[in-house]
Design a protein around this motif. Sequence first.
Motif, PDB file in Angstrom:
ATOM      1  N   ALA A  10       0.823  -1.213   0.000  1.00  0.00           N
ATOM      2  CA  ALA A  10       0.000   0.000   0.000  1.00  0.00           C
ATOM      3  C   ALA A  10       0.856   1.261   0.000  1.00  0.00           C
ATOM      4  N   LYS A  11       2.080   1.157   0.537  1.00  0.00           N
ATOM      5  CA  LYS A  11       2.952   2.330   0.615  1.00  0.00           C
ATOM      6  C   LYS A  11       3.317   2.865  -0.768  1.00  0.00           C
ATOM      7  N   SER A  12       3.418   1.953  -1.750  1.00  0.00           N
ATOM      8  CA  SER A  12       3.847   2.367  -3.090  1.00  0.00           C
ATOM      9  C   SER A  12       2.688   2.499  -4.079  1.00  0.00           C
ATOM     10  N   LEU A  13       1.460   2.353  -3.607  1.00  0.00           N
ATOM     11  CA  LEU A  13       0.304   2.461  -4.503  1.00  0.00           C
ATOM     12  C   LEU A  13       0.116   3.886  -5.007  1.00  0.00           C
ATOM     13  N   GLU A  40     -18.297   6.146   3.799  1.00  0.00           N
ATOM     14  CA  GLU A  40     -17.191   6.880   4.417  1.00  0.00           C
ATOM     15  C   GLU A  40     -15.856   6.426   3.854  1.00  0.00           C
ATOM     16  N   ALA A  41     -15.738   5.134   3.529  1.00  0.00           N
ATOM     17  CA  ALA A  41     -14.475   4.611   2.966  1.00  0.00           C
ATOM     18  C   ALA A  41     -14.170   5.258   1.624  1.00  0.00           C
ATOM     19  N   VAL A  42     -15.194   5.421   0.780  1.00  0.00           N
ATOM     20  CA  VAL A  42     -14.998   6.072  -0.510  1.00  0.00           C
ATOM     21  C   VAL A  42     -14.576   7.532  -0.305  1.00  0.00           C
ATOM     22  N   LYS A  43     -15.184   8.199   0.667  1.00  0.00           N
ATOM     23  CA  LYS A  43     -14.805   9.587   0.957  1.00  0.00           C
ATOM     24  C   LYS A  43     -13.341   9.678   1.360  1.00  0.00           C
ATOM     25  N   ALA A 252      -6.225 -14.600  -3.075  1.00  0.00           N
ATOM     26  CA  ALA A 252      -6.186 -13.149  -2.921  1.00  0.00           C
ATOM     27  C   ALA A 252      -4.899 -12.727  -2.225  1.00  0.00           C
ATOM     28  N   ASP A 253      -4.399 -11.540  -2.580  1.00  0.00           N
ATOM     29  CA  ASP A 253      -3.225 -11.006  -1.898  1.00  0.00           C
ATOM     30  C   ASP A 253      -3.551 -10.646  -0.455  1.00  0.00           C
ATOM     31  N   GLY A 254      -4.816 -10.381  -0.206  1.00  0.00           N
ATOM     32  CA  GLY A 254      -5.276 -10.102   1.149  1.00  0.00           C
ATOM     33  C   GLY A 254      -6.775 -10.295   1.227  1.00  0.00           C
ATOM     34  N   THR A 255      -7.277 -10.577   2.409  1.00  0.00           N
ATOM     35  CA  THR A 255      -8.719 -10.704   2.635  1.00  0.00           C
ATOM     36  C   THR A 255      -9.081  -9.855   3.843  1.00  0.00           C
ATOM     37  N   VAL A 256     -10.099  -9.022   3.686  1.00  0.00           N
ATOM     38  CA  VAL A 256     -10.511  -8.107   4.755  1.00  0.00           C
ATOM     39  C   VAL A 256     -12.007  -8.232   4.983  1.00  0.00           C
ATOM     40  N   ASP A 257     -12.465  -7.751   6.134  1.00  0.00           N
ATOM     41  CA  ASP A 257     -13.879  -7.900   6.464  1.00  0.00           C
ATOM     42  C   ASP A 257     -14.780  -7.092   5.546  1.00  0.00           C
ATOM     43  N   ASN A 258     -14.342  -5.897   5.180  1.00  0.00           N
ATOM     44  CA  ASN A 258     -15.169  -5.020   4.347  1.00  0.00           C
ATOM     45  C   ASN A 258     -14.301  -3.912   3.761  1.00  0.00           C
ATOM     46  N   LEU A 259     -14.913  -3.077   2.940  1.00  0.00           N
ATOM     47  CA  LEU A 259     -14.165  -1.994   2.298  1.00  0.00           C
ATOM     48  C   LEU A 259     -13.597  -1.025   3.326  1.00  0.00           C
ATOM     49  N   ALA A 260     -14.371  -0.737   4.358  1.00  0.00           N
ATOM     50  CA  ALA A 260     -13.900   0.204   5.377  1.00  0.00           C
ATOM     51  C   ALA A 260     -12.590  -0.270   5.986  1.00  0.00           C
ATOM     52  N   GLN A 261     -12.500  -1.557   6.292  1.00  0.00           N
ATOM     53  CA  GLN A 261     -11.266  -2.091   6.863  1.00  0.00           C
ATOM     54  C   GLN A 261     -10.123  -2.009   5.855  1.00  0.00           C
ATOM     55  N   ALA A 262     -10.394  -2.341   4.602  1.00  0.00           N
ATOM     56  CA  ALA A 262      -9.363  -2.285   3.568  1.00  0.00           C
ATOM     57  C   ALA A 262      -8.793  -0.879   3.435  1.00  0.00           C
ATOM     58  N   VAL A 263      -9.666   0.110   3.389  1.00  0.00           N
ATOM     59  CA  VAL A 263      -9.228   1.499   3.229  1.00  0.00           C
ATOM     60  C   VAL A 263      -8.417   1.952   4.439  1.00  0.00           C
ATOM     61  N   ASP A 264      -8.850   1.589   5.633  1.00  0.00           N
ATOM     62  CA  ASP A 264      -8.097   1.973   6.839  1.00  0.00           C
ATOM     63  C   ASP A 264      -6.698   1.368   6.819  1.00  0.00           C
ATOM     64  N   VAL A 265      -6.601   0.099   6.389  1.00  0.00           N
ATOM     65  CA  VAL A 265      -5.292  -0.562   6.310  1.00  0.00           C
ATOM     66  C   VAL A 265      -4.398   0.154   5.305  1.00  0.00           C
ATOM     67  N   ILE A 266      -4.956   0.471   4.141  1.00  0.00           N
ATOM     68  CA  ILE A 266      -4.183   1.158   3.092  1.00  0.00           C
ATOM     69  C   ILE A 266      -3.676   2.501   3.572  1.00  0.00           C
ATOM     70  N   LEU A 267      -4.567   3.301   4.122  1.00  0.00           N
ATOM     71  CA  LEU A 267      -4.186   4.660   4.522  1.00  0.00           C
ATOM     72  C   LEU A 267      -3.250   4.644   5.725  1.00  0.00           C
ATOM     73  N   ASN A 268      -3.417   3.693   6.648  1.00  0.00           N
ATOM     74  CA  ASN A 268      -2.504   3.598   7.793  1.00  0.00           C
ATOM     75  C   ASN A 268      -1.092   3.228   7.352  1.00  0.00           C
ATOM     76  N   GLN A 269      -0.985   2.393   6.312  1.00  0.00           N
ATOM     77  CA  GLN A 269       0.319   2.012   5.780  1.00  0.00           C
ATOM     78  C   GLN A 269       1.028   3.207   5.132  1.00  0.00           C
ATOM     79  N   ARG A 270       0.237   4.157   4.666  1.00  0.00           N
ATOM     80  CA  ARG A 270       0.812   5.298   3.926  1.00  0.00           C
ATOM     81  C   ARG A 270       1.144   6.475   4.819  1.00  0.00           C
ATOM     82  N   ASN A 271       0.687   6.422   6.066  1.00  0.00           N
ATOM     83  CA  ASN A 271       0.931   7.540   6.987  1.00  0.00           C
ATOM     84  C   ASN A 271       2.288   7.380   7.696  1.00  0.00           C
TER      85      ASN A 271
END
Length: 271
Positions: A10-13, A40-43, A252-271
Amino acid sequence: MADMKWPGCAKSLKGVILDMCGVLYDSGEGGGVAIPGSVEAVKKLKTSDLQLRFCTNETQANREEFVAKLGRLGFDISVPEVFSPAPAAVAVLKERGLRPHLLVYDGLLPEFDTVDKTNPNCVVIGDAADKFSYENLNEAFRVLLGLEKPVLFSLGQGRYYKETDGLKLDVGVYMKALEFACDLKAEVIGKPSPMFFQSVLNDMGLQPHEVLMIGDDLVNDVGGAQNCGMKGVQVRTGKYRPCDERHATVTADGTVDNLAQAVDVILNQRN
């Protein structure tokens, strides 16, 4: 060296592609319902530095009506951000001088207004829902069998999808029936077609390794993206089933509960 595994990648996306039905919302009566946390995840993605596109095999409405429906569910999405099979099919038909016999949902017919449909020399099927009657399938079969070189286009090849009242058969089931009856191979327009995914990447101006696909369909969303060189993450919403995590050919490269969790993981990796 960049981490190529989820979630380190996610850091290099530079971009994210989202499936829609089963990821953003579950379809059904009254336009369906948003999956909790998805609006909220899309936002969050839209306010990040990542490019965002939406890739769907939705063929029960034209893009304008589809986006308007999602707006009523609370999503801020514009038509140019959405990639669906019908416009791609129209481009192919015009390029190859083909005149389609259409077996599609009534709401999709306006997408084909600019295409000559007299004396059909091919068949196009989409998710026609209740229009998939014996009579209509048999008519499509007769058109194909009457052609010297029959051509069948399928807008996606999904086996089933989820609505609010349960799972529903998708277009791939009827595609297979016509393939078998006419002894031909359909040309798939939409996921998991590499050409379809590439059109989204071209619009973003990004390379496959710079983009992540998030979907509920392991084969068509995740597997299709992986075949193009992207990472693919599956959500445990929509048509997801626990056996997907033990699939024989797609992991799958990863499996998450829902989109909200996926987005939080992505953005946390980038911070």
